[in-house]
Design a protein around this motif. Structure first.
Motif, PDB file in Angstrom:
ATOM      1  N   GLN A 197      -7.174   3.030   4.148  1.00  0.00           N
ATOM      2  CA  GLN A 197      -8.445   2.451   4.598  1.00  0.00           C
ATOM      3  C   GLN A 197      -9.623   2.888   3.731  1.00  0.00           C
ATOM      4  O   GLN A 197     -10.757   2.525   3.994  1.00  0.00           O
ATOM      5  CB  GLN A 197      -8.700   2.846   6.053  1.00  0.00           C
ATOM      6  N   GLY A 198      -9.345   3.693   2.690  1.00  0.00           N
ATOM      7  CA  GLY A 198     -10.394   4.080   1.751  1.00  0.00           C
ATOM      8  C   GLY A 198     -11.090   5.381   2.081  1.00  0.00           C
ATOM      9  O   GLY A 198     -12.103   5.725   1.445  1.00  0.00           O
ATOM     10  N   GLN A 199     -10.578   6.138   3.052  1.00  0.00           N
ATOM     11  CA  GLN A 199     -11.213   7.399   3.419  1.00  0.00           C
ATOM     12  C   GLN A 199     -10.753   8.530   2.495  1.00  0.00           C
ATOM     13  O   GLN A 199      -9.719   8.454   1.848  1.00  0.00           O
ATOM     14  CB  GLN A 199     -10.873   7.754   4.869  1.00  0.00           C
ATOM     15  N   THR A 200     -11.541   9.592   2.472  1.00  0.00           N
ATOM     16  CA  THR A 200     -11.184  10.806   1.735  1.00  0.00           C
ATOM     17  C   THR A 200     -10.418  11.733   2.666  1.00  0.00           C
ATOM     18  O   THR A 200     -10.828  11.946   3.818  1.00  0.00           O
ATOM     19  CB  THR A 200     -12.441  11.525   1.209  1.00  0.00           C
ATOM     20  N   PRO A 231      -7.904   5.252  -5.027  1.00  0.00           N
ATOM     21  CA  PRO A 231      -8.584   4.124  -5.696  1.00  0.00           C
ATOM     22  C   PRO A 231      -8.080   2.786  -5.137  1.00  0.00           C
ATOM     23  O   PRO A 231      -6.941   2.690  -4.659  1.00  0.00           O
ATOM     24  CB  PRO A 231      -8.180   4.292  -7.169  1.00  0.00           C
ATOM     25  N   LYS A 232      -8.896   1.803  -5.221  1.00  0.00           N
ATOM     26  CA  LYS A 232      -8.510   0.479  -4.731  1.00  0.00           C
ATOM     27  C   LYS A 232      -7.268  -0.022  -5.481  1.00  0.00           C
ATOM     28  O   LYS A 232      -7.160   0.132  -6.691  1.00  0.00           O
ATOM     29  CB  LYS A 232      -9.667  -0.506  -4.920  1.00  0.00           C
ATOM     30  N   ASP A 233      -6.362  -0.615  -4.744  1.00  0.00           N
ATOM     31  CA  ASP A 233      -5.121  -1.189  -5.285  1.00  0.00           C
ATOM     32  C   ASP A 233      -4.148  -0.130  -5.831  1.00  0.00           C
ATOM     33  O   ASP A 233      -3.224  -0.473  -6.567  1.00  0.00           O
ATOM     34  CB  ASP A 233      -5.406  -2.213  -6.395  1.00  0.00           C
ATOM     35  N   SER A 234      -4.372   1.143  -5.474  1.00  0.00           N
ATOM     36  CA  SER A 234      -3.417   2.186  -5.873  1.00  0.00           C
ATOM     37  C   SER A 234      -2.472   2.459  -4.711  1.00  0.00           C
ATOM     38  O   SER A 234      -2.897   2.969  -3.667  1.00  0.00           O
ATOM     39  CB  SER A 234      -4.147   3.478  -6.260  1.00  0.00           C
ATOM     40  N   LEU A 249      -6.048   7.070   4.095  1.00  0.00           N
ATOM     41  CA  LEU A 249      -6.105   6.841   2.647  1.00  0.00           C
ATOM     42  C   LEU A 249      -6.117   5.351   2.327  1.00  0.00           C
ATOM     43  O   LEU A 249      -6.884   4.887   1.469  1.00  0.00           O
ATOM     44  CB  LEU A 249      -4.912   7.521   1.958  1.00  0.00           C
ATOM     45  N   ARG A 307       0.816  -1.211   0.000  1.00  0.00           N
ATOM     46  CA  ARG A 307       0.000   0.000   0.000  1.00  0.00           C
ATOM     47  C   ARG A 307       0.853   1.266   0.000  1.00  0.00           C
ATOM     48  O   ARG A 307       0.372   2.335  -0.370  1.00  0.00           O
ATOM     49  CB  ARG A 307      -0.928   0.023   1.244  1.00  0.00           C
ATOM     50  N   HIS A 309      -8.968  10.793  -2.747  1.00  0.00           N
ATOM     51  CA  HIS A 309      -9.485   9.486  -2.327  1.00  0.00           C
ATOM     52  C   HIS A 309      -8.692   8.444  -3.107  1.00  0.00           C
ATOM     53  O   HIS A 309      -8.609   8.513  -4.328  1.00  0.00           O
ATOM     54  CB  HIS A 309     -10.977   9.366  -2.641  1.00  0.00           C
TER      55      HIS A 309
END
Length: 545
Positions: free
Chosen positions: A358-361, A383-386, A356, A283, A381
């Motif tokens: 954890q997917g939060q903005t 993106p998934k897998d970024s 970030l 990550r 925000h």
């Protein structure tokens, strides 16, 4: 004659060597001196009123002289024991030198290293005088030819002067492209031990106050240096004369530059494969390295490399988390220590990176270096897998990213690793390469003179030893940012700056040292260098700017 030393005046009725002056003052551990700002050997004899500063084991210029003399005496010891065997010195891991032997009839073993060590000790105990002599180029060629030192003859063809300085000790002659101690007895301390494919030489270091640091075997770096040695054999370009062969014709220069750049491309491809194969876990990608290693361009090239694999990394600047001068820890003199990890808002950085992931903005901060204050930056925000890419002096420091599990971090250490030589006995330090890069870059982008850059360099080096080198063992990958052709390009940018430093300037010593080996390189034109090259970060014209 009056000599001013440590604020006191001493009068002498006849000129004395600096060695005798130190002896008269009962000073110990002197290795060299500056006389009216110029670096001098202890054998130097002042002939007029002068300001003298003696240099000890805690001074980098003094240790450089110590190290040159140690290499000289080790080469001399080998000549005494094995006259037909050649020795090559390489700067190696853990701030040491690796000596490799060529022409030995048997496999190098601990007993042979012990024999060399005992011969070195014998030469030191005899306290043999080391004398400098000036000879013509023709005479030097004859001497080197008789000694079988063809590598030294090759470099003489690029010397501008019609003379050369040599050092003689008990009928042994050699030249280490630098000043020497007045006698072998000044070598106080060193260590030799077997280390494949040669033996390691350790010596006192100025940054350790004249002590020999503990040897830390660093497999990742050892592997990188093996690749460097392999690369040198592939391109036949590990000495200045061999590099100059590529500079003779433009077509040869183009091929040489592209070969070196392709080496970087191969490393990036290897890195891309490593990260892509574990992208479900990674990550955060941290990139750190000492000054002028090419971190900024490398980060962009890695970003592009990952994009070709369907990975869309996000780059976040650590600099935006600076607290400001007023909140930074203080140096001993009370000035703000802006290189300290606590000069950053470590708590906020950890919070934002974890949020970030954890997917939060998150609203990122932006540090305004004009006002010296932090402002609100842009909102992102992830993106998934970024993965997030961060680069900077503290990027591998666990304190900065302690909230993120280690298995989710991929750490890259970037630094130029070179085994480039003037000749077999005289390797070129990677620190010198980085300093030249910085001189050129600071003038190009910051309108800073060479004097300004050299003023800052000791502080930069202290920060590297304190914050960067201790974290390099965290690296999952070491990226070698060296480009074997770059001295031939940097030369035309650096030489005018260095030549502009006058003899009475405090930095003349450093400028003269750099000029001594730069003048041997033939130039390669800037326009051959690709726009995405790491070298463009320093000479200008980068496609990432």
């Amino acid at each position: 004659m009056k000599l001013t030393i440590d604020g006191k005046d001493y009068t002498y009725e006849q000129p004395l060597s600096l060695k005798d002056v130190a002896k008269d003052l009962k000073e110990k551990d002197m290795l060299a001196a500056t006389v009216n700002g110029r670096l001098r050997e202890l054998s130097y004899i002042p002939t007029k009123d002068s300001h003298v500063e003696f240099l000890k084991f805690n001074h980098s210029d003094a240790i450089r002289i110590y190290e040159s003399t140690l290499r000289y005496v080790i080469a001399m010891a080998l000549r005494n024991l094995y006259p037909k065997v050649k020795i090559k010195f390489n700067y190696s891991i853990s701030r040491s030198i690796l000596a490799v032997l060529d022409g030995l009839d048997e496999i190098l073993n601990a007993q042979i290293v012990l024999e060399i060590d005992q011969e070195v000790k014998r030469l030191i105990e005899q306290d043999l005088t080391i004398t400098r002599k000036r000879v013509s180029i023709g005479e030097a060629i004859k001497i080197y030819n008789d000694l079988g030192m063809q590598d030294k003859i090759s470099i003489l063809g690029y010397r501008e002067e019609d003379y050369v300085n040599l050092y003689e000790c008990s009928q042994y002659i050699n030249y280490m492209f630098g000043y020497m101690l007045p006698s072998t007895g000044f070598l106080r301390d060193y260590k030799l031990f077997l280390y494949h494919p040669g033996f390691i030489i350790q010596y006192p270091r100025a940054e350790f106050n004249g002590q020999i640091p503990a040897f830390n075997d660093e497999p990742t770096f050892g592997s990188a240096l093996k690749e460097v040695a392999k690369w040198g054999k592939i391109i036949q370009g590990n000495t200045i004369p061999k590099i100059n062969e590529y500079a003779k014709e433009r077509k040869l220069s183009v091929d040489f530059v592209n070969m070196c750049e392709t080496k970087h491309a191969h490393q990036l491809a290897e890195l891309g494969e490593m990260i892509a194969s574990n992208i479900d876990s990674i990550r955060l990608i941290g990139i750190a390295g000492p000054s002028s290693s090419g971190k900024t361009t490398f980060s962009n090239r890695l970003r592009v490399e990952l994009m070709t694999r369907g990975i869309k990394p996000v780059m976040i600047s650590i600099d935006d988390y600076y607290l400001g001068k007023d909140s930074a820890p203080k140096n001993e003199d009370g000035s703000p220590d802006l290189e300290h990890v606590d000069a950053l808002d470590v708590e906020l950085f950890n919070h934002d990176m974890l949020a970030l992931i954890q997917g939060q903005t998150v609203v990122l901060p932006h540090f305004n270096f004009m006002s010296g204050k932090r402002e609100a930056g842009h909102t992102i925000h992830l993106p998934k897998d970024s993965p997030i890419i961060i680069e900077g002096i503290h990027a591998l420091n666990e304190k900065l990213t302690s909230s993120i599990p280690k298995h989710q971090k991929f750490n890259i250490y970037i630094s130029p690793q070179t085994q480039l030589h003037i000749d077999d006995h005289n390797p070129i330090s990677i620190t010198e390469l980085r300093l030249l890069r910085r001189l050129v870059r600071d003038q190009k982008y910051r309108n800073s003179s060479a004097i300004d850059t050299l003023d800052m360099w000791p502080s930069v080096r202290r920060g590297e030893f304190k914050w960067i080198y201790p974290t390099q063992k965290q690296a999952n990958y070491v990226f070698n940012s060296e480009l074997t052709y770059e001295f031939a390009v940097l030369k035309k940018h650096a030489v005018p700056q260095l030549q502009a430093i006058s003899r009475d300037n405090r930095h003349y010593i450093t400028a003269n040292r750099l000029l001594k080996f730069l003048k041997y390189f033939s130039s390669i034109d800037d326009d051959i260098v690709p726009c995405n090259s790491l070298l463009r970060e320093f000479i200008g014209g980068s496609s990432f700017n």
